[in-house]
Write a protein that holds these residues in place. Structure first.
Motif, PDB file in Angstrom:
ATOM      1  N   CYS A   1     -10.531  -2.108  -5.711  1.00 32.62           N
ATOM      2  CA  CYS A   1      -9.934  -3.441  -5.557  1.00 32.62           C
ATOM      3  C   CYS A   1     -10.887  -4.398  -4.854  1.00 32.62           C
ATOM      4  CB  CYS A   1      -8.582  -3.367  -4.848  1.00 32.62           C
ATOM      5  SG  CYS A   1      -8.586  -2.497  -3.278  1.00 32.62           S
TER       6      CYS A   1
ATOM      7  N   CYS B   1      -6.013  -1.408 -10.115  1.00 30.09           N
ATOM      8  CA  CYS B   1      -5.481  -0.217  -9.425  1.00 30.09           C
ATOM      9  C   CYS B   1      -4.653   0.636 -10.377  1.00 30.09           C
ATOM     10  CB  CYS B   1      -4.633  -0.614  -8.216  1.00 30.09           C
ATOM     11  SG  CYS B   1      -4.025   0.837  -7.326  1.00 30.09           S
ATOM     12  N   ASN B   2      -5.045   1.911 -10.476  1.00 30.13           N
ATOM     13  CA  ASN B   2      -4.362   2.849 -11.361  1.00 30.13           C
ATOM     14  C   ASN B   2      -3.098   3.413 -10.737  1.00 30.13           C
ATOM     15  OD1 ASN B   2      -4.477   3.900 -13.865  1.00 30.13           O
ATOM     16  ND2 ASN B   2      -6.265   5.181 -13.498  1.00 30.13           N
TER      17      ASN B   2
ATOM     18  N   CYS C   1      -2.391   4.515  -2.053  1.00 26.26           N
ATOM     19  CA  CYS C   1      -3.824   4.233  -2.237  1.00 26.26           C
ATOM     20  C   CYS C   1      -4.644   5.523  -2.256  1.00 26.26           C
ATOM     21  CB  CYS C   1      -4.318   3.324  -1.109  1.00 26.26           C
ATOM     22  SG  CYS C   1      -6.084   3.009  -1.183  1.00 26.26           S
TER      23      CYS C   1
ATOM     24  N   CYS D   1     -10.276   4.434  -3.542  1.00 25.03           N
ATOM     25  CA  CYS D   1     -11.388   4.464  -4.509  1.00 25.03           C
ATOM     26  C   CYS D   1     -12.344   3.302  -4.283  1.00 25.03           C
ATOM     27  CB  CYS D   1     -10.872   4.443  -5.942  1.00 25.03           C
ATOM     28  SG  CYS D   1     -10.250   2.841  -6.496  1.00 25.03           S
TER      29      CYS D   1
ATOM     30  N   ASN E   1      -0.886   1.615  -8.601  1.00 26.28           N
ATOM     31  CA  ASN E   1       0.059   0.586  -8.165  1.00 26.28           C
ATOM     32  C   ASN E   1       0.137   0.473  -6.644  1.00 26.28           C
ATOM     33  OD1 ASN E   1       0.883  -0.118 -10.861  1.00 26.28           O
ATOM     34  ND2 ASN E   1       1.933   1.852 -10.901  1.00 26.28           N
TER      35      ASN E   1
ATOM     36  N   TYR F   1      -7.704   2.043   3.355  1.00 30.76           N
ATOM     37  CA  TYR F   1      -6.855   1.338   2.400  1.00 30.76           C
ATOM     38  C   TYR F   1      -7.065  -0.171   2.561  1.00 30.76           C
ATOM     39  CZ  TYR F   1      -3.553   0.482   6.216  1.00 30.76           C
ATOM     40  OH  TYR F   1      -2.970   0.071   7.384  1.00 30.76           O
TER      41      TYR F   1
ATOM     42  N   CYS G   1      -7.073  -7.368  -8.594  1.00 28.91           N
ATOM     43  CA  CYS G   1      -6.947  -6.100  -7.860  1.00 28.91           C
ATOM     44  C   CYS G   1      -5.802  -5.266  -8.419  1.00 28.91           C
ATOM     45  CB  CYS G   1      -6.767  -6.362  -6.359  1.00 28.91           C
ATOM     46  SG  CYS G   1      -5.402  -7.482  -5.966  1.00 28.91           S
TER      47      CYS G   1
END
Lengths: 279, 119
Positions: A101, A76-77, A95, A98, A79, A58, A72
């Motif tokens: 960010c 981020c999908n 997180c 992915c 939040n 993360y 970032c």
């Protein structure tokens, strides 16, 4: 040959099929990729000889480099990273690891750190069979890393069965990806059919070969058979519901140890999917 | 000073919302111009992390204070990071009534989460 067993709806017999197929084959490895609620191990009673922690990564923000540009957070999908007034907030439990960010950060202010999210267990079953399962820590959002790890350490197995998570989420996609064949464990109920349609859509999108085993085939109605015929989907086998089967499963035992009927069905599925030499 | 209020609809006579991050609208009262403005809460349909996102929405609206029904732990952390103070209203009031109660100092300040997250 990699064979994933999946279902859409839960409770249709993925694990029952997986562990009974596993027990009907001589040389095979099984992974239980339903890491949110693994249960194959309850039936196989293997001997755990090794376990490993699985980490996710993360983001950590270096506030000396961060300009609070906000990119970032926009990316981020989930939040999990939110640029605030004077610092960037990170919610590590949201997180999904992915890496996005870090990619969009223009000042290289983001690095990643490890966090344990679960474990995988290696078991030996009988003399020469291997079984692995993963367990995601309660509260973690995604088991995809654990599933990927399970598949990576078993990628050279000659015959691999994958007991997949229900549904059509990221976890299911991770479990079935790269399979040579998928077996849908279905049940002839309205819910069973509805959820199976979504799985069929997923498998077609992923361009994976598949067939269907209709479990509890003497219950429900015959809409599922009409659907299979209309769609030209292979019906591999039917398995009746019997009260004695429910009792055997509730005791954590294998149907193939008690029922010739189920033994024959498992052999028939193996012949159709893997070929005569494995049966 | 700008005061945000979680609203179930987009007028000052609408009832206050019973959720924070999933509130349909945020009312923003500007104490200098004495005007209400209403904004869609773009965080309300988030799959996860709506609490943090809702605070970001309020932060972008330059809100100094927000009146809320309940707050989870992530929303509290985010409010602190955006330096927004929060006060808890009781259900069944209108947006305007909640605002009056705030000015009459009848609403308690929220310093900790009132509910657990992850529901």
């Amino acid at each position: 040959m990699k064979i994933a067993i999946l279902s859409g709806k839960g409770g249709t017999g993925k694990t029952t099929l997986s562990v009974n197929l596993f027990s009907s084959l001589n040389k095979v490895t099984l992974i239980d990729a339903d890491v949110e609620e693994p249960n194959s191990h309850l039936f196989l009673k293997g001997n755990t000889y090794h376990e490993e922690d699985i980490n996710k990564q993360y983001p950590v923000v270096d506030h000396d480099l961060c300009t609070l540009c906000g990119k970032c957070g926009e990316f981020c999908n989930f939040n999990a990273i939110i640029p605030a007034k004077k610092k960037v907030l990170v919610f590590d439990d949201l997180c999904h690891d992915c890496g996005g960010c870090k990619l969009v950060c223009p000042t290289n202010a983001i690095s990643y750190t490890d966090k344990a999210i679960g474990k995988i267990f290696y078991q030996s079953v009988g003399d020469n069979k291997q079984f692995l399962y993963g367990r995601l820590t309660v509260g973690e959002v995604s088991g995809v890393r654990i599933i990927e790890y399970l598949k990576n350490v078993t990628k050279k197995e000659e015959v691999l069965l994958i007991d997949s998570p229900p549904g059509t989420s990221c976890s299911t996609v991770a479990a079935i990806e790269g399979s040579d064949y998928c077996i849908i464990a279905a049940e002839p109920t309205p819910f069973g059919l509805s959820d199976m349609r979504m799985v069929v859509e997923l498998l077609r999108e992923q361009k994976l070969d598949f067939g269907v085993v209709v479990n509890k085939s003497n219950l429900g109605n015959d809409d599922i058979y009409k659907y299979l015929e209309e769609e030209g989907i292979e019906l591999l086998e039917n398995i009746d519901f019997r009260e004695e089967f429910a009792k055997i499963i509730a005791r954590g035992e294998l149907l193939v140890d008690h029922s010739e009927y189920v033994r024959n069905i498992m052999n028939s599925i193996i012949k159709k999917v893997l070929g005569e030499t494995y049966a | 000073m700008k005061i945000g209020i979680c609203a179930s609809d987009h007028t000052p006579e609408s009832l206050v919302a019973n959720r924070f991050a999933r509130a349909p609208y945020f009312a923003v009262y500007n104490s200098e111009t004495l005007d209400f403005a209403f904004f869609n809460n773009t965080a309300k349909d988030e799959g996860s992390g709506a609490g943090g996102k809702a605070v970001k929405v309020l932060g972008d609206l330059k809100v100094d204070i927000v009146l809320v029904p309940e707050l989870g732990p992530k929303a509290i952390d985010a409010l602190n990071a955006f330096e927004i103070k929060s006060y808890q209203y009781k259900q069944g009031k209108t947006v305007r009534e909640a605002l009056y109660e705030y000015f009459e100092k009848k609403l308690p300040e929220m310093l900790d989460a009132s509910v657990k997250g992850k529901h």
